[in-house]
Scaffold this active site. Structure first.
Site, PDB file in Angstrom:
ATOM      1  N   TRP A  57       0.950  -1.128  -0.024  1.00 16.55           N
ATOM      2  CA  TRP A  57      -0.083  -0.098  -0.035  1.00 16.55           C
ATOM      3  C   TRP A  57       0.928   1.308   0.142  1.00 16.55           C
ATOM      4  CZ3 TRP A  57      -1.254   4.612   1.318  1.00 16.55           C
ATOM      5  CH2 TRP A  57      -2.526   5.185   1.427  1.00 16.55           C
TER       6      TRP A  57
ATOM      7  N   ASN B 231      -2.722  -8.268  11.087  1.00 12.71           N
ATOM      8  CA  ASN B 231      -2.673  -6.811  10.646  1.00 12.71           C
ATOM      9  C   ASN B 231      -3.343  -5.815  11.682  1.00 12.71           C
ATOM     10  OD1 ASN B 231      -2.589  -4.437   9.267  1.00 12.71           O
ATOM     11  ND2 ASN B 231      -3.945  -5.013   7.613  1.00 12.71           N
TER      12      ASN B 231
ATOM     13  N   CYS C 179      -6.856  -3.453  -2.101  1.00 11.08           N
ATOM     14  CA  CYS C 179      -6.349  -3.441  -0.343  1.00 11.08           C
ATOM     15  C   CYS C 179      -7.394  -4.068   0.523  1.00 11.08           C
ATOM     16  CB  CYS C 179      -6.479  -1.903   0.137  1.00 11.08           C
ATOM     17  SG  CYS C 179      -6.707  -1.689   2.079  1.00 11.08           S
TER      18      CYS C 179
ATOM     19  N   PRO D 188      -4.556   0.530  10.323  1.00 11.70           N
ATOM     20  CA  PRO D 188      -4.627   1.927  10.542  1.00 11.70           C
ATOM     21  C   PRO D 188      -6.235   2.222   9.696  1.00 11.70           C
ATOM     22  CG  PRO D 188      -3.069   1.815   8.747  1.00 11.70           C
ATOM     23  CD  PRO D 188      -3.233   0.468   9.407  1.00 11.70           C
ATOM     24  N   SER D 189      -6.682   1.109   9.076  1.00  8.96           N
ATOM     25  CA  SER D 189      -7.999   1.247   8.464  1.00  8.96           C
ATOM     26  C   SER D 189      -9.046   0.989   9.630  1.00  8.96           C
ATOM     27  CB  SER D 189      -8.341   0.256   7.333  1.00  8.96           C
ATOM     28  OG  SER D 189      -7.488   0.747   6.300  1.00  8.96           O
TER      29      SER D 189
END
EC number: 4.1.3.1
Length: 550
Positions: free
Chosen positions: A103, A430, A210, A433-434
Site C-alpha cells: 500500500w 494486521n 486493499c 490503520p484502516s
C-alpha cells in the site's frame, strides 16, 4: 561451433552430491512443518552450476529463530510499515522486525513514479526495489556503527548502546503480480533484494484490492496453494530459507473466479428461484437496448430481489423448515453434520444428501447468479478463513486472516479454528490503520491488544501504514507551525526535542555516514586528506553545545 568439453561422470557426481545436500537441508528442524510436492532432484536440476549465497537467507534464519522464540514465550514480534532509511534506522532501536507495505509503495514509491491506491497495479519490481532501498540502508548503518565502535576502547564500547540495524524485513508480494512464473520471478527478486520473508494473498491479481476495500475477488483454494508452492520452489532453487506468509482475504470476500475447488462450494451463492433467469444475459440484453447507469443498476437490483440468492445449505435448511417433514431439527442436524464450513463437501455430494433427506431436487443455480464480469458470488466469513488457513498451513510459515475490525473474539475464533487442525501454526495479524481504534476499544484495551493476541499465537503483528501516517502527521504539524512562526517552529519543535531525546539524526552529517566516508578517504590516501567532510569548519560542531537559548 566449439562446445566446452565436460566430464560426464563428474557432472553426474556433482548432481548427486547436490541432491544429497538438498535432502540434508530439508531434513533440518526449520522445515519440519513444510510440505513440498516436488523432489530434491527436481530442484537440483533447476539450479545453475554457479552457486550464489544470498545474504537475505541469513536474515530469514534470523527471522525464523526470532519467531520461534516469540512462539515459545507467547510473546510477539510487532512492527510497522517503513517508508525510508530514516524509518528503519529509528525502528531498529526498539523493534525486532521491519515491514514493507505494498500500500505504502503504491502511494509513495512506485517504480513508475505514478501514485495509486492499493490495487497492486504498480510495476512488479516496486516493492522489491523498496526492500533493497531499506536493506542497503540497514547494511550501511551496520557498517557505520561497527567502525565507530571499533574506534572506541573496550570500556567506551561497554558504555555505548549497541543497535541491531539488521532487523529482518517481511515484504508485501500482493497476489504475486501474475501467474506461477511471475511468482517464481518475484520471489527471486525479493531474495536478491534482501527480504527475509514475503506474504501473498488469495485474491485474483487483476482485481486485487486493499484488504479493507470492497469488491474483493478470491481465487480457488488450490490456486493459492499453487502460489505458495511456487514461492517455496523458487526459494529452494536459489538456496534461500525465505519465510512465506499466506494471507487470506476470504473473511470479507464477495466474489470468486471459479467453482473448480470443492472446498469453496459451501461458500458460493446461487439463485433459488428457477424463474429468475440469467443475470449476465439479462444485463447484456439491457445494454444492447442502450440501457446504462441507474436504469441498468435498477435491473440488477430487481433481479437480485427475485432470484432468492442463498448458499446451498441455507436453501436446504429453509426447505426443511418450510416443508411437511417430521423431526425437522434432526434432519437439519443430519445435513449440517456432513455439510459445514470445514467439511470440504462438494456441491454434488451436498445435493445428493439433500435429496436423500427431503426427497426433492432443491433448485440452486450459481451460474445464473454470476456477476457481469463472470465471477461467482461468494459469502466468506471467519469460518471460511479458517478453512483456507488450514489448507494453506502446510505450505506457509505463517497464516494471516485479513479482517474488517480489530475484534479479539474473531481473532480467537480464527486462531482456535486453525490450531485445532494445526496446533503449532504461527499466525500473523494486521493491526490496520484502516480500523477506527478509538471506536473499536478503549485506550487500556488498545495497550494490551498486541499482548492478548500474542497469547493466541499471533507471533508477528504489524501496523501496515504507520510509517505513512506518522510521517503525514509530523509534516502536517511542522508545516502548519512553520507557516505561522517561521524558524521558531524548527528550532523549538524539531531541533530542540531531537537534542533532548537523543535522536541522532540531529547531527545529520554524522548520521548519514560522513565520518565513515572520511575514514575511507583517509584509508586510501595514506591517512591524510584535505577534503574530509567532517573536518574543521563543519557546522555540526555547533551541536556540542546543546542548551537552548530562550
Amino acid at each position: 561451433m566449439a562446445y566446452t568439453k565436460i566430464d560426464i561422470n563428474q557432472e553426474e557426481a556433482d548432481f548427486q552430491k547436490e541432491v544429497a545436500e538438498i535432502k540434508k537441508w530439508w531434513s533440518e528442524p526449520r522445515w519440519r512443518k513444510t510440505k513440498r510436492i516436488y523432489s530434491a532432484e527436481d530442484i537440483a536440476k533447476k539450479r545453475g552450476t554457479l552457486k550464489i549465497a544470498y545474504p537475505s537467507s541469513q536474515q530469514s534464519d534470523k527471522l525464523f529463530k526470532l519467531l520461534e522464540k516469540h512462539d515459545a514465550e507467547k510473546s510477539v514480534s510487532f512492527t510497522f510499515g517503513a517508508l525510508d532509511p530514516i524509518h528503519v534506522a529509528q525502528m531498529a532501536k526498539y523493534l525486532d522486525s521491519i515491514y514493507v507495505s505494498g500500500w505504502q509503495c503504491s502511494s509513495t514509491a512506485s517504480t513508475s513514479n505514478e501514485p495509486s491506491p492499493d490495487l497492486a497495479d504498480y510495476p512488479m519490481d516496486t516493492v522489491p526495489n523498496k526492500v533493497e532501498h531499506l536493506w542497503f540502508a540497514q547494511l550501511f548503518h551496520d557498517r557505520k556503527q561497527r567502525e565507530e565502535r571499533l574506534n572506541m576502547t573496550k570500556e567506551e564500547r561497554a558504555n555505548t548502546p549497541y543497535i541491531d540495524f539488521l532487523r529482518p524485513i517481511i515484504a508485501d508480494a500482493d497476489t504475486g503480480h501474475g501467474g506461477i512464473t511471475a511468482i517464481i520471478k518475484l520471489t527471486k527478486l525479493f531474495i536478491e533484494r534482501g527480504a527475509a520473508g514475503i506474504h501473498i494473498e488469495d485474491q485474483a491479481p487483476g482485481t486485487k484490492k486493499c484488504g479493507h476495500m470492497a469488491g474483493k475477488v478470491l481465487v480457488p483454494v488450490q490456486e493459492h496453494i499453487n502460489r505458495l508452492v511456487a514461492i517455496r520452489a523458487s526459494a529452494d532453487i536459489f538456496g534461500s530459507n525465505l519465510l512465506a506468509v499466506a494471507r487470506t482475504d476470504s473473511e470479507a470476500a464477495t466474489l470468486i473466479t471459479s467453482t473448480i475447488d470443492h472446498r469453496d462450494h459451501y461458500f458460493i451463492i446461487g439463485a433459488t428461484n428457477p424463474e429468475s433467469g440469467d443475470l449476465a444475459a439479462l444485463m447484456a440484453e439491457a445494454e444492447a437496448k442502450g440501457i446504462y447507469g441507474d436504469e441498468l443498476a435498477r435491473i440488477e437490483t430487481e433481479w437480485t430481489k427475485k432470484a432468492g440468492l442463498k448458499l446451498f445449505h441455507e436453501a436446504v435448511i429453509d426447505e426443511i423448515k418450510a416443508g411437511n417433514y417430521s423431526n425437522k431439527e434432526a434432519l437439519i442436524k443430519k445435513f449440517t453434520d456432513k455439510v459445514n464450513p470445514l467439511s470440504h463437501t462438494s456441491h454434488k455430494e451436498a445435493k445428493k444428501l439433500a435429496k436423500e433427506l427431503t426427497g426433492k431436487d432443491i433448485y440452486f443455480n450459481w451460474d445464473v447468479a454470476r456477476a457481469r464480469e463472470g465471477y461467482y458470488r461468494y459469502q466468506g466469513g471467519t469460518q471460511c478463513a479458517v478453512m483456507r488457513g488450514r489448507a494453506f498451513a502446510p505450505y506457509a510459515d505463517l497464516i494471516w486472516m485479513e479482517s474488517a475490525l480489530p475484534d479479539y473474539n474473531q481473532a480467537k475464533e480464527f486462531a482456535d479454528g486453525v490450531k485445532a487442525a494445526v496446533p503449532d501454526q504461527w499466525l500473523a495479524y494486521n493491526l490496520s490503520p484502516s480500523f477506527n481504534w478509538n471506536k473499536a476499544m478503549p485506550a487500556d484495551e488498545q495497550e494490551t491488544y498486541i499482548k492478548r493476541l500474542g497469547q493466541l499465537g499471533y507471533v508477528w503483528q504489524f501496523i501496515t501504514l504507520a510509517g505513512l501516517h506518522t510521517t503525514a502527521l509530523a509534516v502536517d504539524d511542522f508545516a502548519n507551525q512553520y507557516s505561522q512562526i517561521g524558524m521558531r517552529a524548527y528550532g523549538q519543535t524539531v531541533q530542540q526535542p531531537e537534542i533532548e531525546k537523543g535522536v541522532e539524526v540531529v547531527k545529520h552529517q554524522k548520521w548519514s555516514g560522513a565520518n565513515y566516508i572520511d575514514g575511507l578517504l583517509r584509508m586510501v590516501s595514506g591517512g591524510v586528506t584535505s577534503t574530509a567532510a567532517m573536518g574543521a569548519g563543519v557546522t555540526e560542531d555547533q551541536f556540542k553545545e546543546t542548551k537552548a537559548k530562550v
